[in-house]
Design an enzyme around this catalytic site. Structure first.
Site, short mmCIF file in Angstrom:
data_model
loop_
_atom_site.label_atom_id
_atom_site.label_comp_id
_atom_site.label_asym_id
_atom_site.label_seq_id
_atom_site.Cartn_x
_atom_site.Cartn_y
_atom_site.Cartn_z
N GLU A 351 63.21 14.23 43.80
CA GLU A 351 64.42 14.48 43.03
C GLU A 351 64.47 13.57 41.82
O GLU A 351 64.40 12.34 41.94
CB GLU A 351 65.67 14.25 43.89
N CYS A 352 64.58 14.15 40.64
CA CYS A 352 64.79 13.45 39.39
C CYS A 352 63.68 12.44 39.10
O CYS A 352 62.64 12.81 38.58
CB CYS A 352 66.17 12.80 39.37
N ALA A 353 63.85 11.18 39.47
CA ALA A 353 62.79 10.20 39.27
C ALA A 353 61.51 10.64 39.97
O ALA A 353 60.40 10.44 39.46
CB ALA A 353 63.23 8.83 39.79
N LEU A 355 60.53 13.71 40.48
CA LEU A 355 59.92 14.73 39.64
C LEU A 355 59.12 14.10 38.51
O LEU A 355 57.97 14.49 38.25
CB LEU A 355 61.02 15.64 39.07
N SER A 445 62.49 18.51 41.50
CA SER A 445 63.58 19.01 40.67
C SER A 445 64.42 17.86 40.15
O SER A 445 64.43 16.77 40.72
CB SER A 445 64.46 19.95 41.51
#
Length: 476
Positions: A351-353, A355, A445
């Site tokens: 998630e986020c980082a 990704l 994502s």
């Protein structure tokens, strides 16, 4: 289980000093002998880190948007076990929450007011006193009467300029019948360093974060009536505490754990969860749910560590990899190991980082290259709740399933390859947004989700990791 009394720390607007007051109050009440349960309204990952330092126990979030309103009270009752008092820091202004143009009621979804009403807890309003004088009475009257289901129990005056200023403000509060629980002077040394997404996480700030928490605690202890705050605290919650085992049992995923390769009992799969200064965004319930699903969680720091031996699944949460890209890139053996394991089918939830870490490069620094894309620091902040639908089957979700998540980043992907997207949602302007990556056993994502709101996804991920562990063991 008796409901633990609570106070909700709110404000008329962002930037009023809620985090300073809430963190200092947690620390001061703990110093006075209370066992304090710290909470934060909304999806914020940073403030709970400071709360946790002050309380000596994990800071937790209460977010009805991400977990569903039915889970807020159970999560509160679970997070306040063995405590005698809870401090809940609000988000933005008291009545600010998810923006919905169709809403007619005054309490917005995900707002501090909604949480206060759910808990039956009084609100303490923190007012930035700069620029305020007698007209403060009108502002307080508005907040006290705007919604009958919210009880405004008192006021804390922040950044008071002088004794005379404090006297005028106290008179304004008395005019509307609200007690002043404390008045904090202006102290620039309490400013905690921040960056583009807010405060620097406590894990990154190290000893300076501890010093800041101690200073907040000293300030609150000297200027706020702790006995009055504790006497004001109340809550009328009922029901059982949140139980991850029960949640997982009720989720009924569409797949069951694979049988052991040798026909014997299943061994608990090892899930490697990234931590350290680059991966600080996460919920305490995530690890608790993974363990309740039968996994063993091994936290490691991608800046320094190797992939834990026997890893059967990889969890890469959010954080600030853009601030640590050179150090992350320098750990070449780990990057190569993750890429190799991904080719073998290692299930990965990023998630986020996470990704960003899986891309080919981040701001020119080599990353794991599991995802065919490059990433860079962007020109604007992307922020907000999303009603997303899964577009592709993955180790966590099935195509067509709907999820509520939250975006919070200032990076972007560039030069992306052709891969199935993870999610789709409607932007505020009505455009369809497709986001994220699903490839092999990887789900990556920008969207942050709360594990307590997605027990089926947790169960599926552990099941997939169990199967990987058995299959991989059978071929090594």
């Amino acid at each position: 289980m008796v409901s633990v009394p609570a106070v909700v720390i709110a404000a008329p607007a962002s930037g009023s000093g809620k985090t300073t007051v809430a963190t200092g109050l947690i620390g001061a009440l703990r110093r006075a002998g209370h066992r304090v349960a710290p909470f934060k309204v909304g999806p914020d990952y940073i403030d709970p880190g400071y709360h946790g330092l002050a309380a000596g126990r994990p800071g937790r979030n209460l977010d009805p948007v991400l977990v569903g309103p039915e889970r807020v009270v159970p999560l509160y009752r679970n997070g306040s076990r063995d405590c005698d008092l809870a401090v809940v820091e609000g988000v933005m202004g008291l009545f600010d929450g998810r923006i919905d143009e169709q809403r007619t009621e005054p309490i917005a979804e995900g707002s501090t007011a909604q949480i206060a009403a759910m808990l039956g807890a009084p609100v303490i309003l923190v007012v930035d006193a700069r620029g305020h004088s007698q007209s403060l009475a009108a502002l307080l009257h508005g907040f006290a009467t705007f919604e009958s289901g919210i009880r405004l129990g008192g006021v804390i005056l922040n950044r008071v300029g002088s004794e005379r200023h404090e006297q005028v403000l106290r008179a304004a509060c008395a005019r509307v019948g609200l007690p002043v629980l404390g008045a904090l002077p202006r102290l620039a040394e309490l400013n905690v360093p921040s960056r583009h997404l807010g405060l620097i996480p406590a894990v990154e700030h190290g000893a300076a974060a501890r010093a800041a928490v101690d200073a907040m605690t000293d300030l609150v202890a000297a200027h706020i009536d702790l006995a009055a705050v504790a006497a004001l605290a109340a809550s009328n919650t009922q029901g059982d505490p949140w139980d991850p085992v029960a949640e997982l049992a009720a989720a009924q995923p569409d797949s069951s754990p694979a049988p052991a390769a040798n026909g014997g009992p299943q061994a608990a799969p090892i899930l490697a969860m990234a931590g350290g200064p680059a991966f600080t965004f996460g919920y305490a319930e995530h690890r608790e749910m993974l363990e309740a699903a039968g996994a063993r969680v091994a936290v490691f720091d991608p800046i320094h560590d190797e992939l834990p031996h026997g890893t059967a699944g990889l969890v890469l949460p959010g954080g600030f990899p853009e601030e640590h890209a050179p150090d992350l890139a320098a750990n070449t053996p780990l990057l190569e190991s993750i890429l190799g394991q991904a080719h073998l089918g290692l299930p990965i939830h990023a998630e986020c980082a996470g990704l960003l870490y899986l891309t080919r490069s981040l701001d020119g620094y080599d990353m794991a290259a599991v995802v065919d894309a490059e990433a860079e620091f962007g020109p604007r902040l992307t922020l907000g709740y999303r009603d997303a639908v899964a577009l592709t089957d993955s180790p966590l979700w099935r195509a067509g399933e709907r999820v509520r998540g939250h975006e919070f980043h200032r990076t972007r992907l560039t030069e992306t390859g052709d891969f199935p997207p993870a999610w789709a949602w409607r932007s505020p302007t009505g455009e369809t947004v497709r986001e994220g990556v699903v490839t092999q056993h990887v789900h990556a994502s920008y969207l942050h989700t709360h594990p307590a709101g997605n027990p089926t996804a947790i169960s599926r991920f552990v099941t997939t990791a169990t199967h990987f562990a058995q299959t991989h063991a059978a071929h090594t």
